[in-house]
Every structure is written in C-alpha cells, then in structure tokens.
Motif scaffolding. Structure first.
Motif, PDB file in Angstrom:
ATOM      1  N   CYS A 179       0.831  -1.205   0.000  1.00 55.00           N
ATOM      2  CA  CYS A 179       0.000   0.000   0.000  1.00 55.00           C
ATOM      3  C   CYS A 179       0.865   1.255   0.000  1.00 55.00           C
ATOM      4  CB  CYS A 179      -0.929   0.000   1.210  1.00 55.00           C
ATOM      5  SG  CYS A 179      -2.470  -0.907   0.916  1.00 55.00           S
ATOM      6  N   ALA A 188      -4.579  -5.184  -2.103  1.00 53.58           N
ATOM      7  CA  ALA A 188      -5.918  -5.762  -2.021  1.00 53.58           C
ATOM      8  C   ALA A 188      -5.850  -7.282  -1.961  1.00 53.58           C
ATOM      9  CB  ALA A 188      -6.756  -5.320  -3.214  1.00 53.58           C
ATOM     10  N   ALA A 212      -8.162  -3.072   2.510  1.00 52.56           N
ATOM     11  CA  ALA A 212      -8.968  -3.574   1.392  1.00 52.56           C
ATOM     12  C   ALA A 212      -9.883  -2.470   0.872  1.00 52.56           C
ATOM     13  CB  ALA A 212      -9.777  -4.786   1.830  1.00 52.56           C
ATOM     14  N   SER A 215      -7.705   0.110  -0.919  1.00 49.88           N
ATOM     15  CA  SER A 215      -7.141  -0.395  -2.169  1.00 49.88           C
ATOM     16  C   SER A 215      -8.188  -0.472  -3.271  1.00 49.88           C
ATOM     17  CB  SER A 215      -6.522  -1.774  -1.948  1.00 49.88           C
ATOM     18  OG  SER A 215      -5.435  -1.689  -1.059  1.00 49.88           O
ATOM     19  N   PHE A 216      -9.362  -1.012  -2.939  1.00 52.13           N
ATOM     20  CA  PHE A 216     -10.399  -1.128  -3.972  1.00 52.13           C
ATOM     21  C   PHE A 216     -10.931   0.243  -4.391  1.00 52.13           C
ATOM     22  CE2 PHE A 216     -10.633  -5.661  -2.758  1.00 52.13           C
ATOM     23  CZ  PHE A 216     -10.590  -6.198  -4.029  1.00 52.13           C
ATOM     24  N   TYR A 234      -7.392  -6.768 -11.159  1.00 55.95           N
ATOM     25  CA  TYR A 234      -8.692  -6.290 -10.673  1.00 55.95           C
ATOM     26  C   TYR A 234      -9.299  -5.287 -11.651  1.00 55.95           C
ATOM     27  CZ  TYR A 234      -7.665  -8.514  -6.195  1.00 55.95           C
ATOM     28  OH  TYR A 234      -7.381  -9.426  -5.211  1.00 55.95           O
TER      29      TYR A 234
END
Length: 257
Positions: A179, A188, A212, A215-216, A234
C-alpha cells in the motif's frame, strides 16, 4: 605404620578389582553382537557426548541395519543433532524416523521435535520469510490431529497460536508495504488472503479491512480514469461498479469492527 600398610593394601585391592572388572567387561564384549555394539555406541550418548555418539550410532546403524536396536539408534541420532544445535539436520532425521516407523510409540515425540527444530530456526522478525514457522505449524497440527491426548500436544497447541499470529503479522507487514508503494492490486490481494486465513485475530482483521477498502477505492479510481486499462488483474477483470461496491463493503465492515 600398621595403619599405612593397611591403607596401601586396601588401595591395591580396589585397583585390582577395577582392573579385573574392566578386563571381564572387555572379554564379555562381542563386536559381532548387535546388542553389545549398540550398548557400547550408546555410552557417549548417555554421557552427553553427542558428537561422538552421533558417529558411533551411525556406525552401528551401518553395520546392523536390521537390528531391533537400529530404530532406537536412529531416534538417538536425531536427538544428537537437536542437542548439538543442528536443527535442520535434526528436523530431517526426525521426519525420516516418522516416515520409516509410523507406528512407533515415540512418533508423537518425533513430530513434536520436527516442529521444534523448525521453530527454533524460524525468524521472529515479521519482515522476514516465515517458511520455517509454517513448517513448524504443519508438523504440530499433524501431531495434534493424530495424537490429541499426547503430552506433547498441549505445548504444540499453544505454539500453533503463536505461530499463526507471527505469520499473520508478517502478511500484514507485506500488505502495508504494498500500500505504501501504491501497488494497490497487490495490497488488495494480500488483504483478502488475511481476511480469509487470519480472521480470528481481531486487530489484524480490522487492518486488513481498512486496507482492502482503501485499495479497492484506489482501483476504482484507476478504472474510472482509464476504463480500458489492463494495468492489473482487478482493473482488468472487474467493472467500475464492482470495484466501487467492494470498496464500500469493506469500508462498512471496517467501521463496524
């Protein structure tokens, strides 16, 4: 004078008996008898001279591979490695013992010692690879499953918990590193692994949920900026709405935890 004569006489008698006893022992020793050779090879082991014992027991095993004493010699050799601090050699020796003698009454001890050997070699620092920690856990979990009532299973259970926490902390370290480097697809991915495998650790679960969600959200922004991007798995495989929904879900779970 008479007392001195008596004392000297007594010393001579004791020396004679010791020499006679030693001579009898040498005379009774049969170098072709596995029991005699094993007993002789075991002497340095009993005295804590593990380097010498390792050599003598190895020679015995080579000479008498089918003796009823050979199994005991193999376990003693594994113990020698352990006592000498040769932990990787000890782990291998104990593993071979379990493989060759799966019904032996000391298999539980051998399994425990395999785990101990790897555990001692495993680094405590969470920024280092935890392969040895995982190997220790694997052996101890096998021990607990096969021998739940073994005296060694109690200690193994407590160390399994410590080991899982150490590995989980290591995974968190890697997740946070990704991150910080803004490698949000990797962050993620690590967060999802942590949430799947280490959800029993409340503090770790909360960190993973936060990362999470972050990140998303970042991945969703990348998708919005470049809908055709194939920058990472992703962004390539999920729609913008799916990424946004993931971010929202993890944010909600993080705030509720």
């Amino acid at each position: 004078m008479e007392m001195l004569h008596y004392s000297l006489k007594r010393v001579f008698i004791i020396l004679f008996l010791l020499i006679f006893s030693q001579a009898c022992q040498e005379k009774s020793f049969n170098p072709q008898d596995p029991a005699d050779v094993f007993a002789r090879a075991s002497e340095p082991y009993e005295d804590g001279l593990y380097d010498i014992a390792l050599q003598k027991l190895g020679e015995f095993r080579s000479r008498f591979p089918y003796s009823k004493h050979t199994t005991q010699a193999e376990l003693m050799m594994a113990n020698c490695h352990y006592e000498l601090g040769n932990y990787q050699e000890a782990a291998f020796a104990y593993e071979q013992f379990v493989k060759l003698h799966p019904r032996h009454p000391k298999v539980d001890f051998a399994l425990y010692r395999v785990g101990e050997s790897y555990w001692i070699e495993a680094p405590e620092d969470i920024d280092r690879e935890q392969d040895f920690t995982q190997k220790a856990l694997t052996e101890w979990e096998t021990l607990v499953n096969r021998f739940p009532n073994s005296q060694y299973s109690t200690d193994a259970k407590s160390k399994i918990k410590l080991g899982k926490k150490r590995i989980a902390d290591s995974q968190v370290f890697v997740m946070n590193f990704y991150c910080k480097q803004e490698r949000f697809h990797s962050c993620a991915y690590k967060a999802l692994i942590i949430l799947d495998k280490y959800k029993d650790f409340t503090d770790i679960r909360k960190q993973a949920l936060k990362q999470a969600a972050r990140s998303f959200a970042k991945l969703a922004n990348q998708k919005a900026e470049d809908p055709e991007s194939d920058k990472n798995v992703y962004v390539r495989s999920m729609s913008l709405k799916e990424l946004q929904d993931k971010a929202a879900t993890f944010k909600r779970l993080s705030e509720a935890s």
